[in-house]
Enzyme design. Structure first.
Site, PDB file in Angstrom:
ATOM      1  N   SER A  40       0.952  -1.289  -0.113  1.00  0.00           N
ATOM      2  CA  SER A  40       0.047   0.021  -0.072  1.00  0.00           C
ATOM      3  C   SER A  40       1.149   1.375  -0.099  1.00  0.00           C
ATOM      4  O   SER A  40       2.161   1.115   0.436  1.00  0.00           O
ATOM      5  CB  SER A  40      -0.863   0.097   1.262  1.00  0.00           C
ATOM      6  OG  SER A  40      -1.605   1.305   1.393  1.00  0.00           O
ATOM      7  N   TYR A  88      -2.395  -0.501  10.899  1.00  0.00           N
ATOM      8  CA  TYR A  88      -2.523  -0.555   9.285  1.00  0.00           C
ATOM      9  C   TYR A  88      -1.207  -0.226   8.647  1.00  0.00           C
ATOM     10  O   TYR A  88      -0.583  -1.370   7.986  1.00  0.00           O
ATOM     11  CB  TYR A  88      -3.648  -0.036   8.955  1.00  0.00           C
ATOM     12  CG  TYR A  88      -3.814  -0.283   7.393  1.00  0.00           C
ATOM     13  CD1 TYR A  88      -4.180  -1.343   6.793  1.00  0.00           C
ATOM     14  CD2 TYR A  88      -3.457   0.671   6.449  1.00  0.00           C
ATOM     15  CE1 TYR A  88      -4.502  -1.564   5.579  1.00  0.00           C
ATOM     16  CE2 TYR A  88      -3.443   0.576   4.841  1.00  0.00           C
ATOM     17  CZ  TYR A  88      -3.917  -0.639   4.478  1.00  0.00           C
ATOM     18  OH  TYR A  88      -3.936  -0.705   3.111  1.00  0.00           O
ATOM     19  N   LYS A 120       1.419  -2.728   7.000  1.00  0.00           N
ATOM     20  CA  LYS A 120       1.922  -2.659   5.621  1.00  0.00           C
ATOM     21  C   LYS A 120       3.417  -2.405   5.360  1.00  0.00           C
ATOM     22  O   LYS A 120       4.043  -2.935   4.383  1.00  0.00           O
ATOM     23  CB  LYS A 120       1.114  -1.689   4.712  1.00  0.00           C
ATOM     24  CG  LYS A 120      -0.354  -1.934   4.734  1.00  0.00           C
ATOM     25  CD  LYS A 120      -0.649  -3.150   3.812  1.00  0.00           C
ATOM     26  CE  LYS A 120      -2.008  -3.522   3.539  1.00  0.00           C
ATOM     27  NZ  LYS A 120      -2.174  -4.583   2.522  1.00  0.00           N
TER      28      LYS A 120
END
Length: 235
Positions: free
Chosen positions: A140, A153, A157
């Site tokens: 991402s 998150y 990533k």
């Protein structure tokens, strides 16, 4: 070719699976998603549209190691080797390190990192023996740049990016390609109800098309990173 796509019942995973299914060569797709009903609908739809493809699916909660290993074992009993693995399964929970719910990091690591780690490890022996294959890890923009409310998150990533870089170095000698994919804002369920104009962000087909193209280069070429952002930049 035999192509594995995780998190394939919606969003990017569904778009990627659909792109490979829509190929006159008639690939075999081995798909999973947590929601069995949604997965069944997606695969039934694709099989009707693309009769040349062989589409197999199994419900799996990729955040659980035992389930991931069972999915891998199912794959190895269905096909003799794996050509392409797209580690797409993931989850986004917004929050900051100081105020996100207890367990958020464990949840994000289990879903966004360990799912790819355990599945890849289980499928690699066959790919290494064949001395060919391609692994795509769905990272991402959050793997490259921290941002407010990214929290666990973004941490997960960043870790997936590190996993991708390690794999790339380890697998060169086995002629196995590794590509880290860094999509910016893309129209998936994460943006539903956000009020953002769909024309402002990318289509899932944009990402799917890039992965598909990168997978069919000559054996001498490896796209190490795919970085896509909306034309007007990040949101």
């Amino acid at each position: 070719m035999n192509i594995v796509v995780t998190g394939a019942s919606k969003g990017l995973g569904l778009a990627i699976a659909d792109k490979f299914a829509d190929d006159r060569q008639g690939h075999t797709l081995l798909l999973c998603a947590r929601n069995e009903q949604r997965l069944h609908l997606a695969t039934t739809y694709m099989q009707a549209r693309y009769p040349r493809a062989r589409i197999l699916a199994r419900a799996c909660d990729m955040s659980k190691k035992e389930a991931v290993l069972q999915f891998a074992d199912w794959i190895l009993h269905k096909v003799d080797k794996t050509d392409i693995v797209v580690n797409n399964a993931g989850q986004f929970v917004p929050g900051s390190v100081h105020n996100e719910p207890d367990g958020a990091l464990e949840q994000m690591i289990n879903t966004n990192l360990y799912s790819a780690y355990h599945l890849t490890r289980a499928l690699l022996p066959g790919m290494m023996a064949a001395k060919e294959g391609h692994i795509f890890n769905m990272c991402s923009i959050a793997s490259l740049q921290a941002y407010p409310n990214g929290g666990a998150y973004s941490i997960s990533k960043f870790a997936l990016m590190g996993f991708s870089k390690n794999l790339r170095e380890e697998l060169k000698q086995y002629n196995i390609k590794v590509t880290a994919v860094y999509p910016g804002a893309t129209m998936t369920d994460s943006w539903s109800g956000s009020g953002v104009d769909p024309q402002r962000i990318m289509k899932v087909s944009d990402v799917a098309n890039m992965i598909y193209t990168a997978s069919f280069l000559s054996p001498q070429a490896c796209v190490e990173e795919i970085l896509l952002r909306p034309q007007l930049g990040d949101l």
